[in-house]
Scaffold this active site. Structure first.
Site, short mmCIF file in Angstrom:
data_model
loop_
_atom_site.label_atom_id
_atom_site.label_comp_id
_atom_site.label_asym_id
_atom_site.label_seq_id
_atom_site.Cartn_x
_atom_site.Cartn_y
_atom_site.Cartn_z
N HIS A 258 -5.68 2.32 3.28
CA HIS A 258 -5.40 0.88 3.29
C HIS A 258 -4.11 0.59 4.05
O HIS A 258 -4.01 -0.40 4.78
CB HIS A 258 -5.29 0.35 1.86
CG HIS A 258 -6.57 0.50 1.08
ND1 HIS A 258 -6.65 0.33 -0.27
CD2 HIS A 258 -7.82 0.83 1.49
CE1 HIS A 258 -7.90 0.54 -0.67
NE2 HIS A 258 -8.62 0.84 0.37
N HIS B 161 -10.02 -0.45 -8.18
CA HIS B 161 -8.97 0.47 -8.66
C HIS B 161 -8.50 0.07 -10.06
O HIS B 161 -8.31 0.93 -10.93
CB HIS B 161 -7.76 0.46 -7.71
CG HIS B 161 -8.06 1.05 -6.37
ND1 HIS B 161 -7.18 1.01 -5.32
CD2 HIS B 161 -9.15 1.72 -5.91
CE1 HIS B 161 -7.71 1.62 -4.27
NE2 HIS B 161 -8.91 2.06 -4.60
N GLU C 69 -5.26 4.73 -0.87
CA GLU C 69 -4.22 3.75 -0.52
C GLU C 69 -3.65 4.02 0.87
O GLU C 69 -3.27 3.09 1.59
CB GLU C 69 -3.09 3.74 -1.56
CG GLU C 69 -3.52 3.49 -3.01
CD GLU C 69 -4.08 2.10 -3.29
OE1 GLU C 69 -4.28 1.32 -2.34
OE2 GLU C 69 -4.32 1.79 -4.47
N GLU D 278 -8.68 -3.47 -4.80
CA GLU D 278 -7.71 -3.51 -5.90
C GLU D 278 -8.43 -3.74 -7.22
O GLU D 278 -8.06 -3.21 -8.27
CB GLU D 278 -6.65 -4.61 -5.69
CG GLU D 278 -6.00 -4.66 -4.31
CD GLU D 278 -5.30 -3.38 -3.89
OE1 GLU D 278 -5.31 -2.40 -4.66
OE2 GLU D 278 -4.76 -3.36 -2.78
N GLU E 196 0.81 -1.21 0.00
CA GLU E 196 0.00 0.00 0.00
C GLU E 196 0.85 1.27 0.00
O GLU E 196 0.45 2.29 -0.57
CB GLU E 196 -0.95 -0.02 1.20
CG GLU E 196 -1.88 -1.24 1.25
CD GLU E 196 -2.94 -1.25 0.15
OE1 GLU E 196 -3.05 -0.25 -0.59
OE2 GLU E 196 -3.66 -2.26 0.02
N GLU F 228 -2.11 -2.82 -9.41
CA GLU F 228 -3.35 -3.24 -8.75
C GLU F 228 -3.52 -4.75 -8.83
O GLU F 228 -3.94 -5.39 -7.87
CB GLU F 228 -4.57 -2.53 -9.36
CG GLU F 228 -4.59 -1.02 -9.13
CD GLU F 228 -4.73 -0.63 -7.67
OE1 GLU F 228 -5.24 -1.45 -6.87
OE2 GLU F 228 -4.32 0.49 -7.32
#
Ligand SMILES: [Fe+2]
Lengths: 189, 75, 89
Positions: free
Chosen positions: A67, A168, A64, A165, A35, A135
């Site tokens: 995360h 994203h 991110e 992910e 991350e 990702e």
């Protein structure tokens, strides 16, 4: 600038005191496809990418960090009250001798984070395809950690991160599409 | 339109492979491989459920279960 | 010295409600970054943003500020640095 909000993006629960899992999770903290890499990659690329995708890089880069904080929370909780003996059993004595229980940006094998993990070419297509790949690699890492983990609560949070992910990746794929379109989206006749 | 989100393949098995062979291997091919540019007004999860799914849209949701020791994914 | 007191169940419950609404907002935000002309999605984004503000105002009255740097009010004494932090709860 950024503001901090005193909440996690997703509730993180850990069922067992299991420092062995912390050893695997640190891959997503300071590893190549973790991350930290993700956040720094996107936020750095945003300065030199065409305007129509700056917002997306800015916002995914920001998410991110949320995360990163979730991963840190998992590691913190997994090791908080563990004894040095338990840490040794879990194979993280080498971390302990250098950092005690503090977190550090290194991967599961102990290699420190390096900017060589990320890239910024200044070529919009090269950068967005790097992001799509990043990702998918992060998604794969979450899969392998879930396969090794037997903590159902932790796996619940890891499934959330894996799904992020996917979303994203979807958005970056759309960004790639926007970048190859003839018309600037703002000019609509 | 129905896509499958798991693909399978059969690695070569030698009589001299030391571990019990995994006959059929699999890997995930999640929905972002197929959706294309997301169309507007797709059905959504309830706001409460979306958080626990990790996405607002069922079209992007991908289930992931632990692989068993044979290296297979559930379909 | 004893450790700071534990948070009541309402803290977790209200925080979860905020996490739910804020998550949908993040999802719509990323979607709108690549779909800036989707009027319905913008409407939903705005109405959830309104909902989130309401929930947070109510939460902060009971459990202190969620944000720093002037995004939340403080009572006396200064509440921002009160424990627990998100990774502790
Ligand atoms: Fe991501």
């Amino acid at each position: 600038m950024w503001y901090y909000e005193k909440k996690l993006q997703y509730p993180v629960k850990v069922r067992q005191c299991n420092p062995r899992l912390a050893k695997y999770l640190i891959e997503q903290y300071g590893g190549a496809d973790g991350e930290l890499s993700a956040a720094l990659r996107y936020l750095n690329q945003r300065y030199t990418i065409p305007g129509k995708v700056i917002g997306l890089l800015n916002d995914i880069g920001t998410e991110e960090f949320a995360h990163l904080e979730m991963i840190a929370t998992m590691i913190y909780k997994l090791t908080k009250d563990a004894t040095p003996e338990q840490l040794e059993e879990a194979g993280i004595a080498p971390h302990y001798v250098n950092h005690e229980k503090s977190l550090f940006y290194h991967n599961s094998a102990g290699n420190p984070w390096t900017a060589a993990y990320i890239q910024s070419k200044g070529d919009p297509i090269a950068d967005i395809y790097e992001d799509i790949a990043a990702e998918e690699k992060a998604r794969a890492t979450y899969q392998w950690i879930i396969n090794l983990s037997d903590d159902p609560d932790l796996n619940d949070s890891l499934r959330f991160l894996r799904e992020r992910e996917i979303v994203h990746s979807q958005r970056f794929r759309e960004a790639a599409q926007l970048l190859i379109e003839e018309r600037d989206k703002k000019i609509i006749f | 339109m129905s896509n499958t989100y798991t693909k399978y393949y059969y690695p070569y098995i030698s009589p001299f492979d030391p571990c019990k062979p995994i006959i059929r291997k699999s890997y995930p091919t999640p929905p972002q491989m197929y959706l294309g540019f997301q169309p507007p007004n797709l059905p959504q999860f309830e706001i409460k459920e979306a958080l626990y799914r990790g996405t607002l849209w069922p079209a992007l949701y991908s289930k992931y279960d632990k692989k068993d020791y044979r290296g297979e994914y559930d379909e | 010295m004893s450790s700071p007191k534990q948070m009541p169940p309402e803290y977790y419950q209200q925080l979860e409600e905020i996490q739910m609404v804020d998550f949908a907002i993040v999802e719509l935000n990323l979607y709108l970054d690549t779909h800036p002309d989707d009027y319905e999605a913008i409407k939903q984004f705005n109405s959830l943003t309104y909902e989130s503000r309401k929930l947070k105002k109510n939460f902060e009255k009971q459990f202190g500020p969620l944000m720093h740097f002037g995004r939340s009010y403080s009572q006396y004494p200064w509440q921002w640095d009160d424990q627990p932090w998100p990774w502790q709860v």
